[in-house]
Every structure is written in C-alpha cells, then in structure tokens.
Design a protein around this motif. Structure first.
Motif: not given
Length: 142
Positions: A14-18, A24-27, A38-39, A42-47
C-alpha cells in the motif's frame, strides 16, 4: 502465513501504490511546468488518507476471507515487529534531517514536504521488507 506477516505485505504494498499514485498525479498536473508550481498538498493528503482507508478495507476483507482463530502475537512476532520498526526508522530520521536542512537553506515547501513523505514511504517499505525477510528466512535476535 501469520497475520503479522500478511500485515507487513499489506503495509509495504500500500505504501508503494499510494506513493506511485501521488507521483503520477503530481507529474500529470505539472505537464511540463516546474514542480514547485504544482498544487501538491491535497493530492498528498488524499493519497495518505486513501492508503489508510484502503488498509482498513483490505484488512477487513482478508480477515473475512481467511478467518483464523484470534491468536495473540508470540515473542517471535513481537521481536520481528520491533526489528522491522527499528530498521525502517532510519528513513524517517533521514527524511526529517533532509527536511530540516532544506528549511534552513530556504528551499521551497514543495521539496520539504515531499522529502518528508518520501522518508515515510521508504521507512514503511524497508520496515515491511525487513519483517517479511525475518518471517521467511528466520529471525535470530541479536
């Protein structure tokens, strides 16, 4: 497979997948722009929250699919858990030290937050690998 070993597999995967989803979202959001623009919060919090939720759901599913009698961890399980946690702690410390030096050098908060996140991810993965190896190859206390 002991439930503690299964938990180590789950935690590491799960750590690797998250983290992969986060990167991927950031890139994808960067699309050629500098990463510091890049914002990322929120992507960090959501993952992170998604990983926690997925961990709970997977634990429930695996517990339902592979029921076992409730068994208290024995001394060996506790030693392996402690060993894995100690092995993984190094990356938390390294990430915190790197973040502190980046803050002193006045780096952008994007890099500081991401080095901390990466430290946690590497800690989780290394801790899980250490526990899995200890279960598979045998654990000899020091």
């Amino acid at each position: 497979m002991a439930s503690e070993e299964r938990n180590a597999w789950q935690f590491g995967i799960l750590a690797i997948v998250a983290y992969t989803v986060y990167v991927a979202v950031i890139l994808g959001r960067a699309a050629g722009a500098p990463l510091v623009e890049v914002e990322f919060a929120w992507p960090m919090i959501w993952t992170i929250l998604g990983s926690i939720a997925a961990s709970i759901v997977i634990a429930i599913l695996l517990g339902t699919l592979f029921p076992r009698t409730v068994q208290k961890p024995d001394v060996r399980d506790k030693q392996i858990g402690r060993f894995g946690d100690h092995v993984g702690q190094g990356f938390v410390i390294a990430g915190a030290l790197a973040a502190m030096l980046m803050a002193i050098a006045d780096w952008d908060r994007f890099w500081i937050a991401n080095v901390i996140y990466l430290g946690f991810v590497l800690s989780a993965v290394l801790s899980s690998v250490a526990k899995i190896v200890a279960y598979r190859k045998g654990f000899q206390p020091w």
